[in-house]
Design an enzyme around this catalytic site. Structure first.
Site, mmCIF file in Angstrom:
data_model
loop_
_atom_site.group_PDB
_atom_site.id
_atom_site.type_symbol
_atom_site.label_atom_id
_atom_site.label_comp_id
_atom_site.label_asym_id
_atom_site.label_seq_id
_atom_site.Cartn_x
_atom_site.Cartn_y
_atom_site.Cartn_z
ATOM 1 N N GLU A 28 0.724 -1.372 0.103
ATOM 2 C CA GLU A 28 -0.152 0.046 0.115
ATOM 3 C C GLU A 28 0.838 1.334 -0.135
ATOM 4 O O GLU A 28 1.979 1.280 0.722
ATOM 5 C CB GLU A 28 -0.828 -0.191 1.281
ATOM 6 C CG GLU A 28 -1.711 -1.260 1.261
ATOM 7 C CD GLU A 28 -2.528 -1.149 2.676
ATOM 8 O OE1 GLU A 28 -2.547 -0.213 3.369
ATOM 9 O OE2 GLU A 28 -3.152 -2.149 2.884
ATOM 10 N N CYS A 64 -1.729 2.026 7.734
ATOM 11 C CA CYS A 64 -0.574 0.954 7.470
ATOM 12 C C CYS A 64 -1.382 -0.452 7.411
ATOM 13 O O CYS A 64 -1.888 -0.790 8.459
ATOM 14 C CB CYS A 64 0.245 1.262 8.435
ATOM 15 S SG CYS A 64 1.433 -0.262 8.443
HETATM 16 N N1 SAH Z 1 7.806 -0.111 11.084
HETATM 17 C C1 SAH Z 1 7.732 1.233 11.317
HETATM 18 C C2 SAH Z 1 6.640 2.038 10.442
HETATM 19 C C3 SAH Z 1 5.322 1.541 10.658
HETATM 20 S S1 SAH Z 1 4.005 2.399 10.397
HETATM 21 C C4 SAH Z 1 7.579 1.901 12.597
HETATM 22 O O1 SAH Z 1 7.380 0.831 13.355
HETATM 23 O O2 SAH Z 1 7.614 2.945 12.963
HETATM 24 C C5 SAH Z 1 4.086 4.129 11.056
HETATM 25 C C6 SAH Z 1 3.428 4.228 12.446
HETATM 26 O O3 SAH Z 1 2.060 3.716 12.553
HETATM 27 C C7 SAH Z 1 4.212 3.491 13.443
HETATM 28 O O4 SAH Z 1 4.455 4.352 14.653
HETATM 29 C C8 SAH Z 1 3.125 2.561 13.894
HETATM 30 O O5 SAH Z 1 3.543 1.845 15.232
HETATM 31 C C9 SAH Z 1 1.941 3.273 13.757
HETATM 32 N N2 SAH Z 1 0.497 2.289 13.648
HETATM 33 C C10 SAH Z 1 0.522 0.910 13.509
HETATM 34 N N3 SAH Z 1 -0.591 0.512 13.341
HETATM 35 C C11 SAH Z 1 -1.302 1.596 13.941
HETATM 36 C C12 SAH Z 1 -2.736 1.805 14.191
HETATM 37 N N4 SAH Z 1 -3.712 0.713 14.157
HETATM 38 N N5 SAH Z 1 -3.225 3.109 14.631
HETATM 39 C C13 SAH Z 1 -2.241 3.930 15.049
HETATM 40 N N6 SAH Z 1 -1.008 3.701 14.466
HETATM 41 C C14 SAH Z 1 -0.739 2.761 14.155
#
Ligand code: SAH
Length: 384
Positions: free
Chosen positions: A115, A359
């Site tokens: 995505e 994400c």
């Molecule tokens: N692997 C990287 C990028 C991930 S996505 C990381 O861990 O930072 C980017 C952000 O979205 C991260 O902070 C992740 O923890 C957050 N995230 C993932 N799922 C989420 C959700 N359901 N609600 C809010 N934030 C979320």
């Protein structure tokens, strides 16, 4: 066939020389790809026809197909891309407005789908959120991507292609201003392939997006953070902290078990010392889990004195998970505690809520048949 977006400017020049062509053609090709938004070799009218044919027989411009294209009323657009190696290839792109989703016509989830999201603000800026892996191995408890596990790393060309696909959704007068690596996957677990893609994004003869406008978000892998710091490339580092103590962080983020918060913070401190770039800490707010006054005070104590910004992300509900989003009052109280503790705090806006822009959510929604009447929860978290 090779993917042209996997070729650096230098590699393109070498290929041209090997094929008795002038090396300056590499600059022309890059201009067509990055600036003039060309879709085909045929379009590159200032290249000799023979060269265009040779290029077409050796290199693909696109390695992925758009399986689903969704648009939200707030200007957010999301693409679900099916990669060349994948099952579940869609015969044609499915265009959907937020309201009239036709999920029945969508392809089934395959391990080869990723995505990416285009987010617009009211100042005419647009940001891209891109994926770095197919799936993710980090298994954070609240994340839709982690639920499906990890399939493979993306190639540099596949990472870059997301940016070019999103760029083609812009009107001619619109410009890309930011890139965030906050899509599927853990960027620092695929740094080797991410770096060439970001180099093309930031190069003057690439997409021309300044390094300071490119954010790498990580679950917090100290070795990766240090490797990034050594390259001193001025990218903005965002660390997903999500909990102020190891017990809770390990529950939410299994990678913390063998790392621990202190080691993550020490690496982030080094990043600041080496690059001068203030680190952002992301903190997802999960009602009743990590959003109480105790956690707020612990968090303030942990980050006090560290030049940083704390970015609060109210949880975007993921189907099948039991977490809840805190009410606005609870968020406001948490902010107050952090500010009293001397921290710089921002709350992320939610964009694209109606198109499952967060994400991993769209890919997941495509895989599971939607229950009748189920709310379309989601929203890409954007730092503004
Ligand atoms: N692997 C990287 C990028 C991930 S996505 C990381 O861990 O930072 C980017 C952000 O979205 C991260 O902070 C992740 O923890 C957050 N995230 C993932 N799922 C989420 C959700 N359901 N609600 C809010 N934030 C979320």
């Amino acid at each position: 066939m090779r993917h042209v977006l996997d070729q650096s400017a230098e590699q393109l020049r070498t290929w041209l020389i090997e094929h008795d062509q002038r090396p300056y053609r590499a600059a022309q090709i890059r201009k067509w790809l990055y600036e003039k938004r060309a879709d085909s070799w045929e379009q590159m009218s200032d290249l000799p026809r023979g060269l265009r044919e040779q290029l077409a027989s050796e290199f693909d411009i696109w390695s992925a197909e758009i399986a689903v294209h969704r648009k939200d009323d707030d200007g957010t657009e999301k693409l679900l891309l099916t990669l060349a190696d994948g099952a579940g290839r869609a015969p044609a792109a499915i265009e959907e407005g937020a309201a009239g989703s036709n999920l029945a016509a969508a392809p089934s989830e395959g391990p080869s789908q990723i995505e990416c999201v285009l987010l617009r603000d009211d100042k005419g800026h647009s940001s891209m959120c891109i994926s770095t892996q197919v799936g993710c191995a980090m298994k954070c408890a609240f994340c839709a991507t982690g639920l499906g596990g990890m399939t493979r790393n993306l190639t540099s060309g596949e990472i870059l292609e997301q940016m070019l696909q999103l760029q083609r959704l812009l009107k001619p007068e619109e410009r890309l201003s930011h890139v965030v690596c906050m899509g599927m996957g853990e960027p620092l677990a695929n740094l080797q392939r991410l770096m060439p893609a970001l180099a093309a994004a930031s190069a003057k003869d690439g997409l021309g997006i300044g390094a300071r406008k490119i954010t790498i978000s990580t679950v917090g892998l100290p070795a990766g953070i240090r490797r990034l710091a050594e390259q001193n490339c001025q990218y903005h580092l965002a660390v997903s902290l999500h909990a102020p103590n190891d017990e809770l962080r390990t529950q939410l983020m299994p990678t913390n078990r063998h790392i621990g918060i202190e080691a993550v913070l020490a690496a982030a401190d080094e990043y600041f010392q080496k690059t001068g770039r203030r680190v952002t800490y992301e903190y997802i707010l999960l009602a009743g889990v990590n959003d109480g006054p105790t956690e707020g005070k612990q968090l303030a104590a942990l980050l006090r004195g560290r030049p940083s910004l704390i970015n609060l992300i109210p949880y975007n509900p993921v189907r099948g998970l039991k977490f809840r989003t805190p009410r606005p009052g609870a968020v406001a109280r948490f902010v107050e505690i952090l500010e009293q503790g001397g921290l710089n705090v921002a709350i992320r806006h939610r964009k694209g809520a109606r198109i499952e822009a967060a994400c991993g959510q769209l890919r997941r929604a495509m895989a599971a048949p939607r229950e009748a009447g189920a709310a379309s929860a989601g929203g890409m978290a954007t730092g503004k």
